[in-house]
Design an enzyme around this catalytic site. Structure first.
Site, short mmCIF file in Angstrom:
data_model
loop_
_atom_site.label_atom_id
_atom_site.label_comp_id
_atom_site.label_asym_id
_atom_site.label_seq_id
_atom_site.Cartn_x
_atom_site.Cartn_y
_atom_site.Cartn_z
N HIS A 1 0.83 -1.20 0.00
CA HIS A 1 0.00 0.00 0.00
C HIS A 1 0.86 1.25 0.00
O HIS A 1 2.01 1.25 0.47
CB HIS A 1 -0.94 -0.02 1.19
CG HIS A 1 -2.03 -1.04 1.04
ND1 HIS A 1 -3.15 -1.04 1.82
CD2 HIS A 1 -2.18 -2.07 0.18
CE1 HIS A 1 -3.95 -2.03 1.46
NE2 HIS A 1 -3.36 -2.69 0.47
N GLU B 1 0.78 3.98 1.71
CA GLU B 1 1.22 4.47 3.02
C GLU B 1 2.47 3.73 3.49
O GLU B 1 3.41 4.34 3.99
CB GLU B 1 0.10 4.27 4.06
CG GLU B 1 -1.18 5.01 3.75
CD GLU B 1 -2.22 4.16 3.03
OE1 GLU B 1 -3.41 4.32 3.30
OE2 GLU B 1 -1.83 3.32 2.18
N CYS C 1 -6.91 1.42 4.83
CA CYS C 1 -7.42 0.11 5.22
C CYS C 1 -7.05 -0.10 6.70
O CYS C 1 -6.25 0.65 7.26
CB CYS C 1 -6.84 -0.98 4.34
SG CYS C 1 -5.10 -1.33 4.64
N CYS D 1 -3.14 -0.78 7.27
CA CYS D 1 -2.33 0.45 7.22
C CYS D 1 -2.60 1.31 8.44
O CYS D 1 -1.68 1.90 9.01
CB CYS D 1 -2.61 1.23 5.94
SG CYS D 1 -1.85 0.50 4.48
#
Length: 192
Positions: A83, A85, A111, A114
């Site tokens: 992801h 992040e 999500c 994360c």
């Protein structure tokens, strides 16, 4: 946008940068970009994509599709991509940049996975534009941020800023192509 000389606000600036990063993504479902900010300075950025050395989904197909081509539910764990992040955190770590106390601008709501990492990182605020499809994931992430005192804020790019950016950077694109890229195909614009 500020009235002072037509300057855009920091929220608008950082979300534009996150949008630019999202354009690097090779994901077939989500184009996610993120910037980490401290003291109104960008200290790290990233986008979603496969780990180093692995094939991109736009080259080999999405691992989150079942044999019939149907998308598996969020959180299935089959995605090859990291992801945005997390990629931004690793980008900062590679340079020895401390991330505690940062504010995040991201094109999507985080999500749950994360969100857990970001809580441990010590972020103060998460600003996003679009909702993630997984309702349960969004709910868990939102509740976690609330419990930990992290501000979660949905941001909408003002139409006057969109118009200004289109006028500045229209280049060879048609208005409809630019609006689709920006995620607001319904916005009627008059450029001139």
């Amino acid at each position: 946008m500020t009235k002072e000389m037509g300057r855009i606000e920091f929220d608008e600036l950082f979300m534009w940068v996150a949008r630019l990063y999202s354009m690097r993504s090779a994901c077939l479902h989500y184009k996610v970009g993120v910037v980490f900010v401290k003291g109104n300075r960008i200290i790290s950025a990233g986008y979603n994509g496969p780990v180093k050395g692995e094939a991109h989904c736009n080259e080999v197909g999405c691992a989150k599709l079942d044999p019939g081509g149907k998308k598996l539910p969020p959180g299935s764990g089959l995605c090859r991509g990291a992801h945005a992040e997390i990629n931004a955190v690793y980008n900062a770590a590679a340079l020895g940049i401390a991330m505690e106390g940062t504010k995040i601008y991201c094109t999507y709501h985080p999500c749950y996975t994360c969100a857990k990492h970001l809580v441990n990182l010590g972020i103060t605020e998460f600003v996003y534009e679009r909702d993630y499809d997984g309702k349960e994931e969004v709910q868990r992430a939102t509740e976690l941020f609330m419990r930990r005192g992290i501000l979660l804020r949905k941001f909408s790019m003002p139409d006057d800023v969109l118009k200004k950016m289109i006028n500045l950077y229209l280049g060879d694109y048609s208005i409809q192509e630019v609006m689709t890229i920006l995620g607001k195909p319904e916005l009627p614009l008059k450029v001139g």
